[in-house]
Motif scaffolding. Structure first.
Motif, PDB file in Angstrom:
ATOM      1  N   HIS A  12       5.472 -30.743  -8.367  1.00 39.92           N
ATOM      2  CA  HIS A  12       6.382 -31.434  -9.290  1.00 39.92           C
ATOM      3  C   HIS A  12       7.360 -30.496 -10.001  1.00 39.92           C
ATOM      4  CE1 HIS A  12       3.812 -34.806  -8.494  1.00 39.92           C
ATOM      5  NE2 HIS A  12       2.775 -34.133  -8.926  1.00 39.92           N
ATOM      6  N   GLN A  13       7.612 -29.303  -9.437  1.00 41.27           N
ATOM      7  CA  GLN A  13       8.573 -28.374 -10.025  1.00 41.27           C
ATOM      8  C   GLN A  13       9.587 -27.982  -8.948  1.00 41.27           C
ATOM      9  OE1 GLN A  13       6.921 -24.783 -11.639  1.00 41.27           O
ATOM     10  NE2 GLN A  13       8.864 -24.099 -12.472  1.00 41.27           N
ATOM     11  N   ARG A  14      10.816 -28.493  -9.110  1.00 38.00           N
ATOM     12  CA  ARG A  14      11.880 -28.237  -8.147  1.00 38.00           C
ATOM     13  C   ARG A  14      12.899 -27.274  -8.753  1.00 38.00           C
ATOM     14  NH1 ARG A  14      11.463 -31.035  -3.808  1.00 38.00           N
ATOM     15  NH2 ARG A  14      13.617 -30.799  -3.147  1.00 38.00           N
ATOM     16  N   ILE A  15      13.567 -26.516  -7.880  1.00 36.88           N
ATOM     17  CA  ILE A  15      14.566 -25.558  -8.341  1.00 36.88           C
ATOM     18  C   ILE A  15      15.710 -25.512  -7.321  1.00 36.88           C
ATOM     19  CG2 ILE A  15      13.423 -23.589  -7.236  1.00 36.88           C
ATOM     20  CD1 ILE A  15      14.279 -21.909  -9.689  1.00 36.88           C
ATOM     21  N   HIS A  16      16.948 -25.360  -7.818  1.00 34.45           N
ATOM     22  CA  HIS A  16      18.111 -25.175  -6.957  1.00 34.45           C
ATOM     23  C   HIS A  16      18.113 -23.750  -6.417  1.00 34.45           C
ATOM     24  CE1 HIS A  16      20.264 -28.685  -8.927  1.00 34.45           C
ATOM     25  NE2 HIS A  16      20.365 -28.924  -7.636  1.00 34.45           N
ATOM     26  N   ALA A  17      18.643 -23.572  -5.224  1.00 32.70           N
ATOM     27  CA  ALA A  17      18.726 -22.239  -4.617  1.00 32.70           C
ATOM     28  C   ALA A  17      19.493 -21.276  -5.524  1.00 32.70           C
ATOM     29  CB  ALA A  17      19.386 -22.322  -3.243  1.00 32.70           C
ATOM     30  N   GLU A  18      20.593 -21.746  -6.092  1.00 30.05           N
ATOM     31  CA  GLU A  18      21.387 -20.894  -6.977  1.00 30.05           C
ATOM     32  C   GLU A  18      20.559 -20.429  -8.178  1.00 30.05           C
ATOM     33  OE1 GLU A  18      24.899 -18.908  -8.403  1.00 30.05           O
ATOM     34  OE2 GLU A  18      24.263 -19.634  -6.454  1.00 30.05           O
ATOM     35  N   ALA A  19      19.754 -21.333  -8.746  1.00 28.60           N
ATOM     36  CA  ALA A  19      18.910 -20.965  -9.890  1.00 28.60           C
ATOM     37  C   ALA A  19      17.831 -19.976  -9.469  1.00 28.60           C
ATOM     38  CB  ALA A  19      18.281 -22.207 -10.508  1.00 28.60           C
ATOM     39  N   ALA A  20      17.285 -20.154  -8.270  1.00 30.68           N
ATOM     40  CA  ALA A  20      16.255 -19.232  -7.780  1.00 30.68           C
ATOM     41  C   ALA A  20      16.827 -17.826  -7.639  1.00 30.68           C
ATOM     42  CB  ALA A  20      15.698 -19.722  -6.447  1.00 30.68           C
ATOM     43  N   VAL A  21      18.043 -17.727  -7.128  1.00 30.72           N
ATOM     44  CA  VAL A  21      18.676 -16.418  -6.954  1.00 30.72           C
ATOM     45  C   VAL A  21      18.937 -15.779  -8.310  1.00 30.72           C
ATOM     46  CG1 VAL A  21      20.792 -15.250  -6.186  1.00 30.72           C
ATOM     47  CG2 VAL A  21      19.669 -16.920  -4.697  1.00 30.72           C
ATOM     48  N   THR A  22      19.527 -16.525  -9.237  1.00 27.34           N
ATOM     49  CA  THR A  22      19.867 -15.924 -10.530  1.00 27.34           C
ATOM     50  C   THR A  22      18.624 -15.633 -11.367  1.00 27.34           C
ATOM     51  OG1 THR A  22      20.265 -18.108 -11.497  1.00 27.34           O
ATOM     52  CG2 THR A  22      22.170 -16.929 -10.622  1.00 27.34           C
TER      53      THR A  22
ATOM     54  N   GLY B  93      22.441 -24.052   1.160  1.00 28.99           N
ATOM     55  CA  GLY B  93      23.543 -24.128   0.212  1.00 28.99           C
ATOM     56  C   GLY B  93      23.050 -23.915  -1.210  1.00 28.99           C
ATOM     57  N   CYS B  94      23.964 -23.591  -2.094  1.00 33.94           N
ATOM     58  CA  CYS B  94      23.610 -23.338  -3.502  1.00 33.94           C
ATOM     59  C   CYS B  94      22.952 -24.533  -4.168  1.00 33.94           C
ATOM     60  CB  CYS B  94      24.848 -22.944  -4.290  1.00 33.94           C
ATOM     61  SG  CYS B  94      25.552 -21.378  -3.786  1.00 33.94           S
ATOM     62  N   ALA B  95      23.341 -25.737  -3.775  1.00 34.57           N
ATOM     63  CA  ALA B  95      22.804 -26.944  -4.399  1.00 34.57           C
ATOM     64  C   ALA B  95      21.482 -27.383  -3.772  1.00 34.57           C
ATOM     65  CB  ALA B  95      23.808 -28.082  -4.315  1.00 34.57           C
ATOM     66  N   PHE B  96      21.012 -26.679  -2.755  1.00 34.91           N
ATOM     67  CA  PHE B  96      19.743 -27.023  -2.103  1.00 34.91           C
ATOM     68  C   PHE B  96      18.613 -26.908  -3.122  1.00 34.91           C
ATOM     69  CE2 PHE B  96      15.867 -25.674   0.056  1.00 34.91           C
ATOM     70  CZ  PHE B  96      15.754 -26.639   1.046  1.00 34.91           C
ATOM     71  N   THR B  97      17.706 -27.874  -3.129  1.00 33.02           N
ATOM     72  CA  THR B  97      16.550 -27.806  -4.020  1.00 33.02           C
ATOM     73  C   THR B  97      15.276 -27.723  -3.206  1.00 33.02           C
ATOM     74  OG1 THR B  97      16.330 -30.205  -4.161  1.00 33.02           O
ATOM     75  CG2 THR B  97      17.658 -29.139  -5.856  1.00 33.02           C
ATOM     76  N   THR B  98      14.305 -27.052  -3.771  1.00 29.93           N
ATOM     77  CA  THR B  98      13.003 -26.940  -3.126  1.00 29.93           C
ATOM     78  C   THR B  98      11.912 -27.017  -4.184  1.00 29.93           C
ATOM     79  OG1 THR B  98      11.699 -25.666  -1.534  1.00 29.93           O
ATOM     80  CG2 THR B  98      12.859 -24.409  -3.224  1.00 29.93           C
ATOM     81  N   GLU B  99      10.739 -27.417  -3.761  1.00 27.83           N
ATOM     82  CA  GLU B  99       9.603 -27.503  -4.675  1.00 27.83           C
ATOM     83  C   GLU B  99       8.881 -26.169  -4.662  1.00 27.83           C
ATOM     84  OE1 GLU B  99       5.666 -30.100  -4.556  1.00 27.83           O
ATOM     85  OE2 GLU B  99       7.444 -31.310  -5.024  1.00 27.83           O
TER      86      GLU B  99
END
Length: 151
Positions: free
Chosen positions: A104-114, A94-100
């Protein structure tokens, strides 16, 4: 649920498990009515997938990569299992999914795509349907994560 090994020549089922919802396992009356033995324990779908893949590894029929929907994509244990066993994967999240992406640096899937797929032809915006509550971003046809990683 099942695991299908696919090649350009065809595909074959190499593993399967019956998913039993938690409610059916924990309700003694329902369990008895369905004939579920006492030895059967609840397993999530990602746990069942991991069981199937562990058998494939033992049988030396391990696939080079795997795919899955959001149920599998949001399981860190399954993703870790795949990584630890050298199995590439493309999992929907999902867009709100976060991954490291770094310690110590996490990002949302939506942010990774954009951030990483800035050109419009690299992604396709889909509207929510009855099963989703927010718009989602997915790779455009022909640009799956697996294909991008292997270009």
């Amino acid at each position: 649920m099942h695991c299908s090994y696919a090649t350009t020549s065809g595909h074959a089922l190499i593993g399967a498990r019956i998913y039993l919802p938690h409610e059916q396992i924990t309700d003694a009356d329902r369990r008895a009515a369905l004939g579920i033995p006492d030895t059967v324990e609840f397993r999530t779908k990602p746990q069942l997938a991991q069981d199937i893949l562990a058998e494939a590894i033992t049988d030396d029929t391990v696939p080079p990569w795997a795919t899955g929907d959001e149920v599998y994509g949001r399981s860190p244990q399954l993703r870790t299992f795949l990584q630890d066993n050298g199995i590439g994967y493309v999992m929907r999240v999902g867009c709100a999914f976060t991954t490291e992406i770094a310690p110590h640096q996490r990002i949302h899937a939506e942010a990774a795509v954009t951030t990483h797929l800035t050109q419009e032809q690299h992604r396709e915006r889909i509207k929510p349907d009855a099963t989703t509550t927010t718009p989602q971003t997915k790779p455009a046809v022909g640009t799956t994560g697996f294909e991008r990683a292997n270009r």
